[in-house]
Scaffold this motif. Sequence first.
Motif, PDB file in Angstrom:
ATOM      1  N   ARG A  64       0.881  -1.307  -0.183  1.00 21.64           N
ATOM      2  CA  ARG A  64       0.025  -0.097  -0.028  1.00 21.64           C
ATOM      3  C   ARG A  64       0.795   1.324  -0.153  1.00 21.64           C
ATOM      4  NH1 ARG A  64      -5.551   0.517   3.207  1.00 21.64           N
ATOM      5  NH2 ARG A  64      -6.573  -1.544   2.443  1.00 21.64           N
ATOM      6  N   LEU A  67       2.934   1.443  -3.204  1.00 20.45           N
ATOM      7  CA  LEU A  67       2.136   1.866  -4.332  1.00 20.45           C
ATOM      8  C   LEU A  67       1.570   3.382  -4.466  1.00 20.45           C
ATOM      9  CD1 LEU A  67       0.187  -1.448  -5.093  1.00 20.45           C
ATOM     10  CD2 LEU A  67       1.954  -0.283  -6.630  1.00 20.45           C
ATOM     11  N   ASN A  68       1.263   3.682  -3.033  1.00 18.42           N
ATOM     12  CA  ASN A  68       0.720   5.124  -2.886  1.00 18.42           C
ATOM     13  C   ASN A  68       2.032   6.168  -3.077  1.00 18.42           C
ATOM     14  OD1 ASN A  68      -1.913   5.316  -2.240  1.00 18.42           O
ATOM     15  ND2 ASN A  68      -1.527   4.507  -0.161  1.00 18.42           N
ATOM     16  N   VAL A 119      -2.439   3.408 -12.781  1.00 22.13           N
ATOM     17  CA  VAL A 119      -3.435   2.612 -12.058  1.00 22.13           C
ATOM     18  C   VAL A 119      -3.272   1.160 -12.358  1.00 22.13           C
ATOM     19  CG1 VAL A 119      -5.721   2.278 -11.692  1.00 22.13           C
ATOM     20  CG2 VAL A 119      -4.663   4.332 -11.520  1.00 22.13           C
ATOM     21  N   GLU A 120      -3.049   0.918 -14.020  1.00 30.50           N
ATOM     22  CA  GLU A 120      -3.005  -0.410 -14.230  1.00 30.50           C
ATOM     23  C   GLU A 120      -1.914  -1.196 -13.811  1.00 30.50           C
ATOM     24  OE1 GLU A 120      -5.328   0.359 -18.594  1.00 30.50           O
ATOM     25  OE2 GLU A 120      -3.163   0.700 -18.680  1.00 30.50           O
ATOM     26  N   TYR A 127      -1.469  -8.358  -8.946  1.00 24.61           N
ATOM     27  CA  TYR A 127      -1.971  -9.817  -9.689  1.00 24.61           C
ATOM     28  C   TYR A 127      -0.826 -10.569  -9.752  1.00 24.61           C
ATOM     29  CZ  TYR A 127      -2.985 -13.038 -13.661  1.00 24.61           C
ATOM     30  OH  TYR A 127      -2.983 -14.141 -14.075  1.00 24.61           O
ATOM     31  N   GLU A 138      -8.883  -3.894  -1.879  1.00 27.68           N
ATOM     32  CA  GLU A 138      -8.840  -3.045  -0.882  1.00 27.68           C
ATOM     33  C   GLU A 138      -7.681  -2.313  -0.748  1.00 27.68           C
ATOM     34  OE1 GLU A 138     -10.727  -5.986   2.717  1.00 27.68           O
ATOM     35  OE2 GLU A 138      -8.492  -6.009   2.685  1.00 27.68           O
ATOM     36  N   THR A 139      -6.216  -2.720  -1.647  1.00 25.64           N
ATOM     37  CA  THR A 139      -5.310  -1.702  -1.806  1.00 25.64           C
ATOM     38  C   THR A 139      -5.603  -0.729  -2.473  1.00 25.64           C
ATOM     39  OG1 THR A 139      -3.771  -3.747  -1.291  1.00 25.64           O
ATOM     40  CG2 THR A 139      -3.021  -2.050  -2.321  1.00 25.64           C
ATOM     41  N   MET A 140      -6.460  -0.803  -3.785  1.00 24.17           N
ATOM     42  CA  MET A 140      -6.677   0.057  -4.608  1.00 24.17           C
ATOM     43  C   MET A 140      -7.726   0.823  -4.294  1.00 24.17           C
ATOM     44  SD  MET A 140      -4.244  -0.359  -6.660  1.00 24.17           S
ATOM     45  CE  MET A 140      -4.968   0.766  -7.736  1.00 24.17           C
ATOM     46  N   GLY A 141      -8.773   0.383  -3.312  1.00 23.41           N
ATOM     47  CA  GLY A 141     -10.025   1.232  -3.134  1.00 23.41           C
ATOM     48  C   GLY A 141     -11.053   1.074  -3.837  1.00 23.41           C
ATOM     49  N   LEU A 142     -11.103  -0.138  -4.581  1.00 31.43           N
ATOM     50  CA  LEU A 142     -12.150  -0.548  -5.521  1.00 31.43           C
ATOM     51  C   LEU A 142     -12.858  -1.821  -5.036  1.00 31.43           C
ATOM     52  CD1 LEU A 142      -9.887  -0.848  -8.608  1.00 31.43           C
ATOM     53  CD2 LEU A 142     -11.475   0.854  -8.180  1.00 31.43           C
ATOM     54  N   THR A 143     -14.109  -2.150  -5.981  1.00 26.77           N
ATOM     55  CA  THR A 143     -14.915  -3.190  -4.978  1.00 26.77           C
ATOM     56  C   THR A 143     -14.204  -4.452  -5.888  1.00 26.77           C
ATOM     57  OG1 THR A 143     -16.314  -3.051  -7.058  1.00 26.77           O
ATOM     58  CG2 THR A 143     -16.917  -1.719  -5.273  1.00 26.77           C
ATOM     59  N   ASN A 146     -14.832  -5.112  -9.579  1.00 27.11           N
ATOM     60  CA  ASN A 146     -14.447  -4.033 -10.500  1.00 27.11           C
ATOM     61  C   ASN A 146     -12.956  -4.528 -10.793  1.00 27.11           C
ATOM     62  OD1 ASN A 146     -16.854  -2.809 -11.169  1.00 27.11           O
ATOM     63  ND2 ASN A 146     -16.451  -1.314  -9.498  1.00 27.11           N
ATOM     64  N   LYS A 150     -11.158  -5.363 -13.974  1.00 27.96           N
ATOM     65  CA  LYS A 150     -10.088  -4.488 -14.563  1.00 27.96           C
ATOM     66  C   LYS A 150      -8.833  -5.383 -14.729  1.00 27.96           C
ATOM     67  CE  LYS A 150      -8.175  -0.674 -15.908  1.00 27.96           C
ATOM     68  NZ  LYS A 150      -8.516  -0.278 -17.390  1.00 27.96           N
TER      69      LYS A 150
ATOM     70  N   SER B 111      -5.997   3.550   1.105  1.00 34.96           N
ATOM     71  CA  SER B 111      -5.843   2.428  -0.116  1.00 34.96           C
ATOM     72  C   SER B 111      -5.975   3.616  -0.986  1.00 34.96           C
ATOM     73  CB  SER B 111      -7.627   2.279  -0.322  1.00 34.96           C
ATOM     74  OG  SER B 111      -8.432   3.433  -0.692  1.00 34.96           O
ATOM     75  N   VAL B 112      -5.177   3.118  -2.288  1.00 30.04           N
ATOM     76  CA  VAL B 112      -4.563   4.236  -3.193  1.00 30.04           C
ATOM     77  C   VAL B 112      -5.877   5.195  -3.523  1.00 30.04           C
ATOM     78  CG1 VAL B 112      -3.904   4.481  -5.756  1.00 30.04           C
ATOM     79  CG2 VAL B 112      -3.193   2.690  -4.267  1.00 30.04           C
ATOM     80  N   LYS B 113      -6.982   5.002  -3.757  1.00 30.02           N
ATOM     81  CA  LYS B 113      -8.248   5.540  -4.164  1.00 30.02           C
ATOM     82  C   LYS B 113      -8.358   6.717  -2.862  1.00 30.02           C
ATOM     83  CE  LYS B 113     -12.654   5.668  -5.697  1.00 30.02           C
ATOM     84  NZ  LYS B 113     -13.870   4.823  -5.669  1.00 30.02           N
ATOM     85  N   LEU B 115      -6.425   7.863  -0.452  1.00 35.56           N
ATOM     86  CA  LEU B 115      -5.351   8.651  -0.491  1.00 35.56           C
ATOM     87  C   LEU B 115      -5.712   9.850  -1.470  1.00 35.56           C
ATOM     88  CD1 LEU B 115      -2.592   9.590   0.780  1.00 35.56           C
ATOM     89  CD2 LEU B 115      -1.622   8.247  -1.139  1.00 35.56           C
ATOM     90  N   LEU B 215     -13.091   3.263 -12.965  1.00 41.28           N
ATOM     91  CA  LEU B 215     -13.001   1.681 -12.616  1.00 41.28           C
ATOM     92  C   LEU B 215     -14.435   1.327 -11.641  1.00 41.28           C
ATOM     93  CD1 LEU B 215      -9.509   0.843 -12.446  1.00 41.28           C
ATOM     94  CD2 LEU B 215     -10.899   0.644 -14.190  1.00 41.28           C
ATOM     95  N   ASP B 216     -14.467   2.239 -11.051  1.00 38.26           N
ATOM     96  CA  ASP B 216     -15.639   1.598  -9.866  1.00 38.26           C
ATOM     97  C   ASP B 216     -17.137   1.914 -10.220  1.00 38.26           C
ATOM     98  OD1 ASP B 216     -15.004   0.029  -7.721  1.00 38.26           O
ATOM     99  OD2 ASP B 216     -14.879   1.635  -6.325  1.00 38.26           O
TER     100      ASP B 216
END
Lengths: 164, 217
Positions: A64, A67-68, A119-120, A127, A138-143, A146, A150, B111-113, B115, B215-216
């Motif tokens: 996290r 990457l951030n 982001v990709e 992955y 969770e790391t990316m803040g997505l569901t 999704n 992606k 999380s990245v988003k 932040l 994406l979301d």
Amino acid sequence: MTQQLEKQFVSLLDENQNIIHKVCRVYTNNADAHKDLFQEVTIQLWKAYPKFRGDSKFSTWMYRVALNTAITIYRKSKRQIKTSDISDFHYRLESSDYDATMDEQIQLLYKAIHQLSDVEKALILLYLEDKPYKEIAETMGLTEVNARVKVNRIKGKLKTILNP
Amino acid sequence: MDELDKLKGAWKNQDYSKHKVSTNDIYKMLHMKSSSYVKWIFYISIIELGLGFLISSISYFTDSHKDSMELFKELGVYSYYIVAIVISTTVVLYFIYKFYQMFKRIEVSDSVKNLMKTILKTRKIVKQYIYFNLGFAFILIEVTLSFGMIQSYLKIAIDKGEINPVIPLKAYIIGGVLTILIGLIIIGIFWGIYQLLYGILLRRLNKNYKELKQLDK
């Protein structure tokens, strides 16, 4: 107290420094930038370490922060310290299972990853590290759904780049 | 199993030992200064938030400030001036408090988003503060210019020998349009410069956040 914390942190970071190297390799394309990002990630990890409660694994937390830092926090700088020479970032595969074809493929994979967006890059890195989709999300803040969709799209994109 | 899945094993076995950073070097890194983007955002925001305070503090000690105060008293608008100062100071303090609150929420282990979202929200507070100041400056320019124009017109008319000069409607309209235009140009220049700086500073962050939000959906 601080010294003890420092010692504990350095030891944990040393054990997991391959994570930072991989993130740096994905987000930079030369040795100087790699070194600079490595330093910034280390500084950010150290600054955030007092708040690390151990709810997640140290390596998960590291991803996290790394990457951030690479995506959002990092500003290229000329600041540098002399580290052991990191001029060649061609990581050969471990000798025990060295396979020249596979090694070449990994280098091609890095080249292909460099063509992706910030982001990709993060998604595909997680992955390839074999992280479960729940953790990727969770790391990316997505569901989770999704994140899965992606990642599959990026895999398709990478395959096209690798097999034109 | 697809091609990338097969590469996963090899990906994990990458040997970085040749490039390993020594623990000694890691210790050195811990004491180095960060060149973080967040640090820059903090400094720039503090400058923006502090600039308004600084300008008004400096102007408070100038002779023109004393002259203006006397003029305001003569015109009987001094109490309005005090109200305006109280409002603007309260607003500045409110923005500083909101900025501090939001800035504290920036966590690199988020999380990245999240932040990205927190950083953008922090910047939005400063942006709102700048817009408030531009709006305030626009009103100030309009009032000062209108007052100056009316005074000049009357002075010229009295110098020409008119006893009770009256400003014709046409002069009011032309004067009004002119003051608005001048005000808009001055504010427009500042707004343009600010937009440019803001755009450069947040370009990458905005692009990445937009992609994640997409994406979301």
